[in-house]
Each structure stands twice: as structure tokens, then as C-alpha cells.
Write an enzyme that holds these catalytic residues in place. Sequence first.
Site, PDB file in Angstrom:
ATOM      1  N   LYS A   1       0.833  -1.210   0.000  1.00 60.81           N
ATOM      2  CA  LYS A   1       0.000   0.000   0.000  1.00 60.81           C
ATOM      3  C   LYS A   1       0.870   1.264   0.000  1.00 60.81           C
ATOM      4  O   LYS A   1       0.623   2.183  -0.752  1.00 60.81           O
ATOM      5  CB  LYS A   1      -0.914   0.041   1.244  1.00 60.81           C
TER       6      LYS A   1
ATOM      7  N   ARG B   1      -9.122   1.025   9.305  1.00 63.53           N
ATOM      8  CA  ARG B   1      -8.746  -0.335   9.690  1.00 63.53           C
ATOM      9  C   ARG B   1      -9.821  -1.016  10.514  1.00 63.53           C
ATOM     10  O   ARG B   1      -9.684  -2.187  10.869  1.00 63.53           O
ATOM     11  CB  ARG B   1      -7.471  -0.293  10.521  1.00 63.53           C
TER      12      ARG B   1
ATOM     13  N   ARG C   1      11.604  -6.343   4.503  1.00 64.71           N
ATOM     14  CA  ARG C   1      11.495  -4.897   4.747  1.00 64.71           C
ATOM     15  C   ARG C   1      12.169  -4.500   6.069  1.00 64.71           C
ATOM     16  O   ARG C   1      12.724  -3.418   6.185  1.00 64.71           O
ATOM     17  CB  ARG C   1      10.014  -4.501   4.749  1.00 64.71           C
TER      18      ARG C   1
ATOM     19  N   ARG D   1      12.059  -1.419  10.796  1.00 64.59           N
ATOM     20  CA  ARG D   1      10.872  -1.353  11.656  1.00 64.59           C
ATOM     21  C   ARG D   1      10.812  -2.569  12.571  1.00 64.59           C
ATOM     22  O   ARG D   1      10.823  -3.702  12.098  1.00 64.59           O
ATOM     23  CB  ARG D   1       9.609  -1.322  10.782  1.00 64.59           C
TER      24      ARG D   1
ATOM     25  N   ARG E   1      -0.087  -9.062  13.404  1.00 65.16           N
ATOM     26  CA  ARG E   1      -0.631  -7.996  12.559  1.00 65.16           C
ATOM     27  C   ARG E   1      -1.527  -8.557  11.474  1.00 65.16           C
ATOM     28  O   ARG E   1      -2.565  -7.969  11.144  1.00 65.16           O
ATOM     29  CB  ARG E   1       0.509  -7.183  11.942  1.00 65.16           C
TER      30      ARG E   1
END
Length: 191
Positions: free
Chosen positions: A14, A89, A128, A134, A146
Site C-alpha cells: 500500500k 482499519r 522490509r 521497523r 498484525r
Amino acid sequence: MKNYIIFGPPGAGKGSQAVILSKKYNLKHISTGDILREEIKNGTKLGLKVKSLMDEGALVSDDIILEIIKSVILNATGYSGFLYDGFPRTIYQFSALDEFLQKIGQKVDAVISLVVKEEVLIRRMLRRAEIEGRADDADINVVKTRISTYREQTEPLIEIFEKRGNYYPLEGDTTIEKNFNEICELIDGLI
Ligand code: ADP
């Protein structure tokens, strides 16, 4: 003003699409995740409040998110519209956005959804983690939390979007360029 939602599970791509789309169409890119991470980085009161929830892969409260969204919308000038990334969300977040947009004479024009298999999502997030650092990407258990948070609280939105008739699912297990071209075609067809 146009309002587009880029939708999909964590790791679907996204953010990557939102950055290039917002540039091309002069949209204000609103990534609630980026905004929250910035608050944490700056050590603000809000940052302190949300850090542990984000670290464990849970959602931040709707009230906090909605306050952020409304203030960004009301303070944006010079854009042709908004591109929501990582928002809404929850069903509550969507209803509140819908109501707010109605009040200011706008609406959600399209929900562009990136559909990606779970194993690909996991692989992408772990990769990532090495690039962006992160913490919520680096731990496989947090990544899985998640994804299940998404399935439980966010995925039920699809039914609502479908009823509205502006839900556009796209295969997201492909290249950034291919997805970008597909989304541009879609948006150009709607304008
Ligand atoms: P991703 O989509 O890869 O999980 P985000 O940057 O969108 O990454 O979100 C990171 C975290 O920020 C989420 O796990 C959640 O804790 C918090 N967050 C972001 N957006 C929202 C939102 N709209 N509602 C609640 N929590 C949010």
C-alpha cells in the site's frame, strides 16, 4: 476533492503505491502508520501512548486515529484529493470517515485493494525489516499478530465496500510498476 483508499493487509504494498500515486494525482498521502511512527520518533505524548500497541501488532484506538485524520484533512491545502493508506482499519473508522466526508460534501470515490497471499506478506515484511528497520516487521510473531489483527478487524470492511460498489481488488503479488499502471488505469477510468 477525490478520496481514495488503498486497502490490503500489512505488507501488501500500500505504502509503495501510495507514494507514487499521490505524486501523480496531486493527492495528500495520509499514512496513519507513518504519522504514528513520526510521533514515536519525536518522543511526543501521543507517541509514548501508542508505542507498545504498535510494537505488539495491535491497533491504536479509533479515537486517536480519527483525530489525526480529521486534522490532516482540514489542514491540507492545494491538493486534488486524499489517499488513505492504512486507514480505515475498523468498521468504526470507516463509518466515522464516511460521515465526516459527507459533512464536508465529499465521499469515498474508490477503494483500491491489493490482494496478497499470507506467505508472501510474511516474506516481504521480514525483508522490509532489514531495509527500513521497523521493529514490528522484524519479529515473526508480531508479523503474524498484525496479519490476524487485519483478518479480524479490517477484512470485514470488504463486505461494506462491495455493497457500496466502489471496491476494486487487484492481484498484489506482482511488481510495483504493474500494480501502479493498473491503478492509474482504474483511476483514469473513474475521473
Ligand atoms: P502495515 O500496514 O505494514 O502494518 P502501518 O504503518 O500501516 O503498517 O501500521 C503500523 C501500525 O500502526 C499498525 O500495526 C497499528 O498498530 C498502527 N496503525 C496504523 N494505522 C492504524 C489505524 N488506522 N488504526 C489503528 N492502528 C493503526
